[in-house]
Design an enzyme around this catalytic site. Structure first.
Site, PDB file in Angstrom:
ATOM      1  N   CYS A  86     -22.092 -43.712 -43.867  1.00 55.40           N
ATOM      2  CA  CYS A  86     -22.282 -42.464 -43.130  1.00 55.40           C
ATOM      3  C   CYS A  86     -23.779 -42.181 -43.129  1.00 55.40           C
ATOM      4  O   CYS A  86     -24.358 -41.914 -44.185  1.00 55.40           O
ATOM      5  CB  CYS A  86     -21.515 -41.315 -43.780  1.00 55.40           C
ATOM      6  SG  CYS A  86     -21.838 -39.714 -43.015  1.00 55.40           S
ATOM      7  N   CYS A 219     -23.233 -37.329 -36.285  1.00 60.41           N
ATOM      8  CA  CYS A 219     -22.834 -38.607 -36.884  1.00 60.41           C
ATOM      9  C   CYS A 219     -24.036 -39.535 -36.821  1.00 60.41           C
ATOM     10  O   CYS A 219     -24.484 -39.913 -35.730  1.00 60.41           O
ATOM     11  CB  CYS A 219     -21.649 -39.205 -36.126  1.00 60.41           C
ATOM     12  SG  CYS A 219     -21.166 -40.851 -36.705  1.00 60.41           S
TER      13      CYS A 219
END
Length: 288
Positions: A86, A219
């Site tokens: 991530c 993101c």
């Protein structure tokens, strides 16, 4: 689950938010159901995911990286599932380490399931993460929402992405559920889907459905995938030209700057914020 108190922090990177659980010795058991409860925005602390902060030497999945990265980001999606990487999470993870006095301004390496990631903590507070190289599998993909369909670029940034260029970000729908894609065999474990519009030269806007979390405000790996896919669409390939290419990527939660270098390395730069810290109530843990 032990009834002893568990410390936590809450942080975000361009409003992609995380529950942070420091656990240097990997002493905690964090089953998927508990992670999902902690990330629940009504019944728990709330977050797009959980950052379990562990020394690499103490975690079986990271011991092989301990020689170059002292700290392992054991990342979990909001539904409790395990994820490879991530990008926003790495920035928040590094910011936590600096805030806790565990690392200093400058360069460090963070271990992730997507491999070791180089991080630079700048004086102005921005954090740059070297996200590795993008892989561009040849498989053709189509994503669909509400009767509309678009071809999508298959990009892997240590986790899978499908990047679709659209005329209007509203065409992405509510993104509460994963947009259907075909052929399903291309992403057997699901995929992060990005919808992209142009906003100017080397400047795009995007929305994303993150696998296991739904739509998120930002993101990092998705922004990198979008920048690489947009560069190829625009005919720019640093490996061919020998020149880096940089895109500004606007997300609902803020802006990230993505640079792809001639050697294929992709850098992501943006902010990270810690907003709160405390302890989880032991009584709640038992019921959770």
């Amino acid at each position: 689950m032990s009834t002893s108190q568990i410390a936590f922090l809450k942080g975000h990177g361009t409003e992609n938010d995380f529950v942070i659980v420091p656990d240097p010795d990997n002493a905690l058991t964090l089953p998927a159901a508990l992670v999902a409860r902690l990330c629940d925005r009504r019944a728990g602390i709330g977050g797009d995911g959980l950052l379990h902060v562990v020394r690499s030497a103490a975690h079986p999945e990271a011991r092989s990286m301990a020689g170059e990265a002292e700290w392992f980001m054991d990342y979990r999606n909001a539904d409790g599932s395990i994820a490879e990487m991530c990008g926003n999470g790495v920035r928040v993870f590094a910011h936590y380490l600096q805030r806790a006095g565990l690392v200093e301004e400058g360069d460090l390496t963070v271990a992730t399931r997507g491999g070791p990631k180089r991080v630079h903590l700048a004086k102005n507070g921005d954090i740059t993460v070297s996200m590795g190289q993008a892989l561009l599998p040849d498989a053709s993909v189509t994503v669909s929402v509400d009767g509309r369909s678009w071809p999508a670029r298959n990009v892997n940034m240590g986790n899978p992405h499908a990047v679709a260029f659209v005329d209007d970000l509203e065409h992405a729908g509510d993104l509460f559920t994963a947009p259907p894609f075909t052929p399903e065999a291309v992403y057997p474990e699901g995929v992060n889907v990005e919808f992209v519009v142009d906003r100017g030269p080397r400047h795009v806007g995007m929305r994303v459905h993150e696998r296991g979390s739904g739509e998120t405000r930002s993101c990092g790996t998705g922004a990198c995938a979008v920048a690489v896919a947009t560069a190829r669409r625009d005919g720019a390939d640093p490996a061919v030209t020998g020149l880096p290419v940089t895109y500004r990527v606007d997300l609902p939660g803020g802006t990230l700057v993505i640079t792809e270098h001639p050697d294929g390395a992709v850098d992501m730069t943006g902010p990270a914020v810690i907003v709160a810290e405390g302890v989880i109530d032991p009584a709640w843990l038992e019921t959770a």
